[in-house]
Design a protein around this motif. Structure first.
Motif, PDB file in Angstrom:
ATOM      1  N   PRO A   1       0.807  -1.224   0.000  1.00  0.00           N
ATOM      2  CA  PRO A   1       0.000   0.000   0.000  1.00  0.00           C
ATOM      3  C   PRO A   1       0.844   1.281   0.000  1.00  0.00           C
ATOM      4  CG  PRO A   1      -0.796  -1.549   1.654  1.00  0.00           C
ATOM      5  CD  PRO A   1       0.468  -2.122   1.107  1.00  0.00           C
ATOM      6  N   CYS A   2       2.028   1.226   0.627  1.00  0.00           N
ATOM      7  CA  CYS A   2       2.869   2.423   0.683  1.00  0.00           C
ATOM      8  C   CYS A   2       3.320   2.843  -0.717  1.00  0.00           C
ATOM      9  CB  CYS A   2       4.075   2.186   1.590  1.00  0.00           C
ATOM     10  SG  CYS A   2       5.031   0.704   1.187  1.00  0.00           S
ATOM     11  N   VAL A   3       3.591   1.851  -1.560  1.00  0.00           N
ATOM     12  CA  VAL A   3       4.039   2.160  -2.928  1.00  0.00           C
ATOM     13  C   VAL A   3       2.888   2.806  -3.704  1.00  0.00           C
ATOM     14  CG1 VAL A   3       5.000   1.228  -5.060  1.00  0.00           C
ATOM     15  CG2 VAL A   3       5.605   0.193  -2.871  1.00  0.00           C
ATOM     16  N   THR A   4       1.697   2.245  -3.516  1.00  0.00           N
ATOM     17  CA  THR A   4       0.525   2.803  -4.188  1.00  0.00           C
ATOM     18  C   THR A   4       0.287   4.239  -3.743  1.00  0.00           C
ATOM     19  OG1 THR A   4      -0.373   0.566  -4.048  1.00  0.00           O
ATOM     20  CG2 THR A   4      -1.895   2.312  -4.720  1.00  0.00           C
ATOM     21  N   ALA A   5       0.542   4.504  -2.463  1.00  0.00           N
ATOM     22  CA  ALA A   5       0.271   5.845  -1.932  1.00  0.00           C
ATOM     23  C   ALA A   5       1.330   6.859  -2.320  1.00  0.00           C
ATOM     24  CB  ALA A   5       0.164   5.776  -0.407  1.00  0.00           C
ATOM     25  N   CYS A   6       2.482   6.397  -2.778  1.00  0.00           N
ATOM     26  CA  CYS A   6       3.575   7.311  -3.127  1.00  0.00           C
ATOM     27  C   CYS A   6       3.353   7.848  -4.532  1.00  0.00           C
ATOM     28  CB  CYS A   6       4.922   6.594  -3.056  1.00  0.00           C
ATOM     29  SG  CYS A   6       6.293   7.632  -3.633  1.00  0.00           S
ATOM     30  N   PRO A   7       3.233   9.155  -4.704  1.00  0.00           N
ATOM     31  CA  PRO A   7       3.026   9.697  -6.057  1.00  0.00           C
ATOM     32  C   PRO A   7       4.139   9.289  -7.024  1.00  0.00           C
ATOM     33  CG  PRO A   7       2.510  11.363  -4.418  1.00  0.00           C
ATOM     34  CD  PRO A   7       3.129  10.202  -3.670  1.00  0.00           C
ATOM     35  N   THR A   8       5.346   9.047  -6.511  1.00  0.00           N
ATOM     36  CA  THR A   8       6.416   8.624  -7.418  1.00  0.00           C
ATOM     37  C   THR A   8       6.587   7.103  -7.424  1.00  0.00           C
ATOM     38  OG1 THR A   8       8.072   8.988  -5.690  1.00  0.00           O
ATOM     39  CG2 THR A   8       7.735  10.773  -7.256  1.00  0.00           C
ATOM     40  N   ALA A   9       5.743   6.385  -6.684  1.00  0.00           N
ATOM     41  CA  ALA A   9       5.742   4.919  -6.683  1.00  0.00           C
ATOM     42  C   ALA A   9       7.125   4.315  -6.414  1.00  0.00           C
ATOM     43  CB  ALA A   9       5.172   4.371  -7.988  1.00  0.00           C
TER      44      ALA A   9
ATOM     45  N   LEU B   1       0.584  10.009   3.279  1.00  0.00           N
ATOM     46  CA  LEU B   1       0.883   9.216   2.079  1.00  0.00           C
ATOM     47  C   LEU B   1       1.313   7.806   2.497  1.00  0.00           C
ATOM     48  CD1 LEU B   1       2.763  12.050   0.129  1.00  0.00           C
ATOM     49  CD2 LEU B   1       0.474  11.201  -0.358  1.00  0.00           C
ATOM     50  N   CYS B   2       2.586   7.482   2.252  1.00  0.00           N
ATOM     51  CA  CYS B   2       3.035   6.106   2.495  1.00  0.00           C
ATOM     52  C   CYS B   2       2.820   5.627   3.923  1.00  0.00           C
ATOM     53  CB  CYS B   2       4.509   5.967   2.119  1.00  0.00           C
ATOM     54  SG  CYS B   2       5.580   7.193   2.893  1.00  0.00           S
ATOM     55  N   GLU B   3       3.152   6.467   4.892  1.00  0.00           N
ATOM     56  CA  GLU B   3       3.087   6.001   6.282  1.00  0.00           C
ATOM     57  C   GLU B   3       1.650   5.882   6.779  1.00  0.00           C
ATOM     58  OE1 GLU B   3       5.758   8.241   8.789  1.00  0.00           O
ATOM     59  OE2 GLU B   3       7.461   7.832   7.492  1.00  0.00           O
ATOM     60  N   GLU B   4       0.764   6.650   6.172  1.00  0.00           N
ATOM     61  CA  GLU B   4      -0.647   6.563   6.581  1.00  0.00           C
ATOM     62  C   GLU B   4      -1.217   5.173   6.270  1.00  0.00           C
ATOM     63  OE1 GLU B   4      -3.687   8.755   4.364  1.00  0.00           O
ATOM     64  OE2 GLU B   4      -4.560   9.335   6.275  1.00  0.00           O
TER      65      GLU B   4
ATOM     66  N   GLY C   1      -0.796   1.240  15.000  1.00  0.00           N
ATOM     67  CA  GLY C   1      -0.866   2.696  15.099  1.00  0.00           C
ATOM     68  C   GLY C   1       0.499   3.336  15.029  1.00  0.00           C
ATOM     69  N   LYS C   2       1.469   2.590  14.538  1.00  0.00           N
ATOM     70  CA  LYS C   2       2.828   3.126  14.449  1.00  0.00           C
ATOM     71  C   LYS C   2       3.437   2.607  13.161  1.00  0.00           C
ATOM     72  CE  LYS C   2       6.966   3.643  17.341  1.00  0.00           C
ATOM     73  NZ  LYS C   2       7.954   3.278  16.326  1.00  0.00           N
ATOM     74  N   PRO C   3       3.456   3.429  12.136  1.00  0.00           N
ATOM     75  CA  PRO C   3       3.945   2.936  10.839  1.00  0.00           C
ATOM     76  C   PRO C   3       5.456   2.724  10.838  1.00  0.00           C
ATOM     77  CG  PRO C   3       3.580   5.297  10.735  1.00  0.00           C
ATOM     78  CD  PRO C   3       3.101   4.856  12.093  1.00  0.00           C
ATOM     79  N   VAL C   4       5.927   1.982   9.873  1.00  0.00           N
ATOM     80  CA  VAL C   4       7.364   1.928   9.619  1.00  0.00           C
ATOM     81  C   VAL C   4       7.806   3.357   9.279  1.00  0.00           C
ATOM     82  CG1 VAL C   4       9.136   1.053   8.055  1.00  0.00           C
ATOM     83  CG2 VAL C   4       7.266  -0.444   8.796  1.00  0.00           C
ATOM     84  N   GLU C   5       8.941   3.760   9.798  1.00  0.00           N
ATOM     85  CA  GLU C   5       9.400   5.139   9.578  1.00  0.00           C
ATOM     86  C   GLU C   5      10.004   5.280   8.184  1.00  0.00           C
ATOM     87  OE1 GLU C   5      10.866   7.249  13.389  1.00  0.00           O
ATOM     88  OE2 GLU C   5      11.699   5.233  13.443  1.00  0.00           O
ATOM     89  N   ILE C   6       9.121   5.286   7.201  1.00  0.00           N
ATOM     90  CA  ILE C   6       9.562   5.246   5.806  1.00  0.00           C
ATOM     91  C   ILE C   6      10.383   6.486   5.440  1.00  0.00           C
ATOM     92  CG2 ILE C   6       8.783   5.145   3.410  1.00  0.00           C
ATOM     93  CD1 ILE C   6       6.273   3.628   4.504  1.00  0.00           C
ATOM     94  N   ALA C   7       9.890   7.646   5.837  1.00  0.00           N
ATOM     95  CA  ALA C   7      10.592   8.877   5.456  1.00  0.00           C
ATOM     96  C   ALA C   7      12.006   8.903   6.036  1.00  0.00           C
ATOM     97  CB  ALA C   7       9.801  10.096   5.928  1.00  0.00           C
ATOM     98  N   ARG C   8      12.111   8.537   7.303  1.00  0.00           N
ATOM     99  CA  ARG C   8      13.435   8.608   7.930  1.00  0.00           C
ATOM    100  C   ARG C   8      14.372   7.553   7.353  1.00  0.00           C
ATOM    101  NH1 ARG C   8      13.236   9.117  14.206  1.00  0.00           N
ATOM    102  NH2 ARG C   8      15.143  10.357  13.905  1.00  0.00           N
TER     103      ARG C   8
END
Lengths: 445, 434
Positions: free
Chosen positions: A50-58, A99-102, A111-118
């Protein structure tokens, strides 16, 4: 000698000299190697994630996180840059909580996503710190493409075009490249001159000529570019600012928030920036938050962000709102400005309470006033110079799915183009996709 | 709180948790700390013959395998038996036993394979007041090259011979510690029993190389550029140990022979599993080496709660309870039909079940455009892979089809118990002559 927070008016140096560096340091420091491994271990490597789908740049997020977990952050960075050449900036400024973390399944689970951005920042920082560029250019095509705007959309398009073998010239109206990355984002999100370092690193691909101080309609024309180049990509963003339409808007110390942020970003010495004791920001987006928080960090005693609709309608994410309130900024919702009071300079702003009903937003008779010796407007931006003959949609350049405008040979993307959210990551995706379409047009296989 | 007191071969201990013969039990200092922490007993690290003690390497002695978040799953060691003088160990054993009379103190032994050597050391051990001896026929590294440890344990005739000497020259209970580095664990256990062993303990460590340094091209742990196989232990070996314990427990030749269960016991739950498969008590090493001696407190409270919940009055009540349910494949009920079932409330939509089933199994899970995952009963063979890869506990479960129901995969009705022995595809099944 520093001024007190209590000093009246709009004055510089409200804080002790050492407070500025502290206040404007990295809002979220990078993960070190150990932290990154612990964070990466939490990724489930979802199927069709789902995170890839939510990322505008995939970006292939599960893959890059697995590459971090297995000790190859540079391979992770290549996975990221493959889809998003500004993956470094996006790791810092993307509203990932929307986006991805949501949509991360661990958000669902715990209730605690993987810290994708970091994690993305860890990977991209690792590769970029080696000052090598991970891509090579294809054989020269002999085609020349003009890119207007050196912001996220333009840089992304230029990089992809250069990679595909085209010769690219970027024109930007400002003295420095980067667009909003350089002029429009809160300083604490991208400290250490990262925006310029990222542009320099991106340009290492080669084949891109950068011309700054070149504004469309002033120094260059679309007609001229179309004549000189094989294709044109427009990514000049939004240069106009919406007006408050409240009486007294022209008083002194009433400014667009984007100008305040740009000045702050370009300031050599933050202590030299004048800031009010009572600052009011009007708006509900990321710009309002960035302006409000930074006003507070410069030493304003009271900062209030006022938004005309309910809090749930603010376009700034909840995370951003919480960051503002945690920084000591007050949020007032359901209030719209009706008058800017003052004698020369602003002294108070008068707001009417509002009611958001089925018939639209309605001002109620009751009003209140906020003390203000500085007022920032953050109520949206508009397209500046509109090239002649180009079709618009909702005040922006009309484009199809691959960024083609109504004019043959002209593509557009980023904030100046209709469609998509006005996010860095969306601009990067649009620039990249337009570049691929330009390539398909110029070099049919 | 349940009564956790344990009686193993007449050796009493306040609980069935003993520390295995290993570095944690090499010295008085450690053993006193262990007893203070609550351990029921210890098997003192293996003593050798009189004379100059063995020496150990001075580079790394351990290698490790990690799970997520560097959780230690497997440990390998190349440490030898105690490298301290025999008389020091004997003196300390005596001192500790005197101060902790309620705890079990068994001494592990490994001496050359001749009767005189065994006779000599047994006399020394008896003088300490220790409760029993454990014969180390298991260590797979170093000592085996000198004809001891697993070099003995891999030859049933040697096991029987040495065990007989020990029983002949000592009145102490004798536990024979078995090596898993054999093809059939039942043979050495049978030999121990023939030799008169009072019990077997297993498993000792498994021959292993934990990893290879991909830069220096050397096995790990690496000593000056070289490495050797070492003994593998920890949570990763538990399934192997459980099977070997069960094999001995259900073997008619060794059924009823007391077993001390060893191999990856990390929590109370692991201990219960070993005991259900026939272990009278358990020995622990890696968990203590990973977390320190305090882990025994969780084992004690967990076992106690479990026994209370099940109504077991003593630890003896649970020993061997699962043994009758360990059988051969050919006796499994082929008419037991289950189907995977996904709890949509618990599902977090990671799709791992789908990837596993679609890529590597039976294409029995459907994925909708909104990421709802459902089982296709007509394809599901109930392999359980989806359950195993699902990160959420109890999200996917196996639902049994009731007797008389139709299995949509085979179109057959679920019938009574029937196994391979009577299955028409079994070439051994002969139709009765007309």
């Amino acid at each position: 000698m520093s001024m007190s927070q209590l000093a009246p008016g709009v004055v510089p140096g409200r804080l002790p000299a050492d407070a500025y560096a502290r206040n404007f340091s990295d809002v979220e420091p990078p993960l070190d190697g150990h932290e990154a491994k612990v964070a990466a271990d939490r990724c489930y490597f979802c199927h069709d994630a789902p995170c890839v789908t939510a990322c505008p740049t995939a970006i292939d997020i599960p893959l890059f996180i697995r590459q971090i977990a297995t000790g190859t952050p540079e391979a992770a960075a290549r996975t990221i840059f493959n889809q998003n050449i500004l993956g470094g900036m996006c790791a810092r400024v993307c509203p990932t909580e929307q986006l991805c973390e949501e949509v991360c399944v661990r958000e669902t689970a715990e209730g605690k996503p993987v810290e994708i951005a970091r994690l993305q920042r860890h990977a991209t920082d690792t590769l970029m710190s080696r000052n090598v560029h991970p891509f090579e250019r294809a054989e020269p095509t002999g085609k020349r493409v003009a890119v207007v705007g050196a912001g996220p959309a333009g840089l992304s398009a230029a990089h992809r075009l250069a990679m595909l073998g085209h010769e690219v010239t970027i024109f930007d109206a400002r003295p420095k490249p980067g667009g909003l990355n350089e002029y429009g984002i809160a300083s604490y999100k991208t400290p250490g001159n990262f925006a310029q370092a990222e542009v320099d690193w991106l340009l290492m691909i080669g084949g891109i000529t950068l011309k700054t101080g070149q504004a469309l309609g002033r120094d260059i024309t679309l007609e001229g570019l179309r004549a000189e180049f094989d294709a044109v990509f427009l990514g000049m963003g939004l240069s106009g600012v919406n007006a408050l339409r409240a009486e007294g808007e022209d008083r002194e110390h009433v400014h667009p928030a984007v100008d305040f942020i740009a000045a702050l970003r370009q300031a050599e010495d933050l202590a030299s920036l004048p800031i009010g004791r009572d600052v009011v920001v009007i708006g509900g987006g990321m710009t309002a938050i960035d302006a409000g928080v930074q006003a507070k960090l410069l030493g304003a005693e009271n900062v209030t962000i006022v938004y005309r609709r309910g809090q749930e309608k603010m376009s700034a994410s909840r995370h951003e709102q919480d960051h503002a309130t945690a920084s000591g900024v007050r949020l007032i919702c359901n209030a719209a400005p009706v008058k800017v009071h003052g004698n020369g300079a602003v002294r108070e702003v008068e707001f009417a309470y509002t009611e958001d009903g089925p018939g639209g937003l309605r001002l109620l008779p009751e009003t209140f006033r906020l003390k203000a010796d500085q007022l920032f407007k953050a109520i949206g931006q508009t397209l500046g110079e509109v090239p002649e003959g180009i079709a618009l949609e909702g005040g922006k350049i009309a484009v199809d799915a691959t960024g083609r405008t109504s004019l043959p040979g002209v593509w557009a993307g980023g904030d100046c183009a209709a469609g998509g959210e006005d996010l860095t990551v969306t601009a990067v995706a649009q620039g990249r996709d337009a570049a691929c379409d330009i390539h398909a047009e110029l070099c049919p296989s | 709180m349940a009564n956790l007191r344990s009686d193993f071969l007449g050796i009493k201990s306040p609980n069935p948790f003993w520390l295995a013969s290993a570095p944690p039990t090499d010295k008085e200092y450690n053993v006193r700390r262990a007893f203070e922490a609550g351990w029921g007993g210890v098997v003192w690290k293996t003593l050798g013959s009189e004379g100059p003690p063995v020496v150990n390497v001075n580079g790394p002695r351990y290698g490790a395998i990690y799970g997520a978040d560097r959780r230690l799953l497997g440990l390998n060691n190349i440490e030898l038996i105690t490298d301290r003088p025999l008389e020091v160990n004997l003196r300390e054993i005596k001192s500790v036993k005197r101060d902790y009379p309620d705890r079990a103190l068994v001494v592990s032994l490994m001496v050359p394979c001749d009767e005189e050597s065994w006779k000599a050391i047994l006399a020394h051990v008896e003088d300490t007041g220790a409760d029993g001896v454990e014969l180390n026929f298991g260590c797979p590294h170093g000592m085996a090259e000198r004809g001891m440890g697993s070099a003995v344990g891999q030859v049933p005739e040697y096991i029987e011979m040495v065990t007989r000497w020990v029983k002949q020259h000592s009145r102490m209970p004798c536990i024979v510690k078995l090596t898993p580095n054999v093809t059939d664990i039942r043979k050495p256990a049978e030999a121990a029993k023939r030799g008169g062993a009072d019990a077997v303990s297993l498993i000792n460590t498994i021959n292993s190389i934990t990893g290879v340094d991909i830069d220096s091209f050397a096995p790990m742990p690496t000593i000056d550029g070289k490495g050797t196989h070492g003994g593998y232990c920890g949570p990763a070996v538990k399934p192997i140990a459980l099977n070997m314990v069960a094999e001995i427990a259900r073997n008619p030749e060794t059924h009823g022979l007391p077993i001390s269960g060893i191999g990856g016991v990390t929590t109370w739950r692991d201990a219960v599993e070993f005991m259900l498969l026939g272990a009278g008590n358990v020995q622990v090493c890696t968990a203590a080496m990973t977390y320190g001696f305090r882990v025994v407190q969780e084992m004690i409270s967990g076992l106690s709660d479990y026994m209370d919940a099940k109504g077991f009055a003593s630890t003896a009540d649970l020993v061997g309870r699962a043994v009758p349910n360990v059988t051969d494949w050919q006796y499994l009920n082929l008419n037991y039909v289950t189907k995977a079932q996904i709890d949509q409330e618990l599902c977090i939509k990671c799709g791992r079940c789908y990837a596993a089933c679609e890529d590597t199994s039976h294409q029995a899970i459907a994925m909708s455009s909104d990421r709802t995952f459902t089982v296709k009963d007509e394809e599901c063979v109930a392999c359980n892979l989806c359950v195993d890869v699902c990160p959420v506990e109890d999200c996917i479960t196996m639902r049994e089809l009731p007797k008389g129901a139709m299995d949509p995969r085979t179109g057959r009705t679920v019938g009574d118990y029937a196994n391979w022995l009577g299955h028409p595809n079994n070439p051994s099944v002969r139709e009765a002559a007309e």
